[in-house]
Scaffold this active site. Structure first.
Site, PDB file in Angstrom:
ATOM      1  N   GLU A   1      70.434  10.733 -66.766  1.00 34.47           N
ATOM      2  CA  GLU A   1      70.446   9.929 -65.540  1.00 34.47           C
ATOM      3  C   GLU A   1      69.126  10.088 -64.785  1.00 34.47           C
ATOM      4  O   GLU A   1      68.557   9.099 -64.300  1.00 34.47           O
ATOM      5  CB  GLU A   1      71.607  10.363 -64.647  1.00 34.47           C
ATOM      6  CG  GLU A   1      72.978   9.978 -65.174  1.00 34.47           C
ATOM      7  CD  GLU A   1      74.093  10.518 -64.316  1.00 34.47           C
ATOM      8  OE1 GLU A   1      75.207   9.965 -64.391  1.00 34.47           O
ATOM      9  OE2 GLU A   1      73.876  11.500 -63.570  1.00 34.47           O
TER      10      GLU A   1
ATOM     11  N   ASP B   1      72.226   7.431 -61.788  1.00 31.58           N
ATOM     12  CA  ASP B   1      73.635   7.056 -61.943  1.00 31.58           C
ATOM     13  C   ASP B   1      73.865   5.636 -61.430  1.00 31.58           C
ATOM     14  O   ASP B   1      74.523   4.817 -62.084  1.00 31.58           O
ATOM     15  CB  ASP B   1      74.504   8.063 -61.188  1.00 31.58           C
ATOM     16  CG  ASP B   1      75.980   7.709 -61.245  1.00 31.58           C
ATOM     17  OD1 ASP B   1      76.547   7.688 -62.352  1.00 31.58           O
ATOM     18  OD2 ASP B   1      76.566   7.441 -60.178  1.00 31.58           O
TER      19      ASP B   1
END
Length: 218
Positions: free
Chosen positions: A107, A35
């Site tokens: 991610e 992220d």
């Protein structure tokens, strides 16, 4: 679409696609790192693609690109759903199709590339994946006062007030000082100068937008 990366450590790839329903180890820690990496690289891409965009505009554009729906779409293009390792419950409920699980796996995969080959390799992968999205994301043509008004209206908050504080200088080089005051979500005051009252108001509104979009209302 291809990931365009060959893992030197296949265990990282497998871990990135291992959902927590399997138990431990799983991809949750990789999600956290991925992220942050996506935010950084996409921010860099937007910074270079829109040299005249304000901080608020860049923040908005990044949020349009790095979100669950977008990441799940990229995961589907990579056919990650077919490769996920899920527990029996998630398999039965169709977890391999769920946006949240796919976005998390994407991610984690970006983080796995970073750990496998370093930041430059990670950046190249993200740049390739997001290049078209960055180019296709238009900047808002609305001015700062309009965007500030819309931001507040969308949340049912009181509209800002603008006050002329001073005007000084010769007629051909006049400088206007104004204040933009927000009563909600907290009382805040932003002062700015400009060569016209309108320009000063736009500058003050932009300051307010940046603060609100950061979530900083103190």
């Amino acid at each position: 679409m291809k990931l365009d990366h060959s893992f030197r450590d296949p265990a990282l790839y497998e871990l990135a696609l291992t959902h927590r329903s399997i138990g431990r180890p799983n991809n949750e820690r990789l999600e956290f790192l991925g992220d942050a990496l996506l935010d950084l690289v996409v921010a860099e891409m937007l910074f270079e693609a829109h040299p005249n965009a304000s901080e608020g505009e860049l923040t908005r554009l990044r949020s349009e690109l790095v979100n669950g729906k977008r990441l799940a779409g990229l995961a589907r293009k990579l056919e990650l759903g077919d490769k996920l390792r899920l527990g029996p419950g998630e398999l039965k409920s169709g977890g391999y199709r769920r946006d949240s699980i796919l976005a998390d796996a994407y991610e984690a995969l970006i983080a796995a590339v970073y750990l496998d080959a370093g930041f430059d390799a990670c950046r190249r992968v993200v740049q390739k994946q997001f290049a078209a999205l960055v180019q296709d994301t238009p900047r808002s043509r609305k001015d700062a006062k309009t965007r500030l008004q819309e931001w507040l209206q969308a949340r049912g908050l009181t509209l800002p007030t603008y006050e002329l504080l001073a005007a000084h200088g010769e007629d051909h080089a006049r400088i206007f000082e104004v204040a933009c005051t927000l009563q909600q979500p907290d009382t805040m005051r932003f002062e700015a100068q400009g060569k016209s009252r309108r320009a000063a108001e736009q500058s003050a509104a932009q300051q307010a937008l940046v603060r609100l979009e950061r979530g900083d209302t103190k």
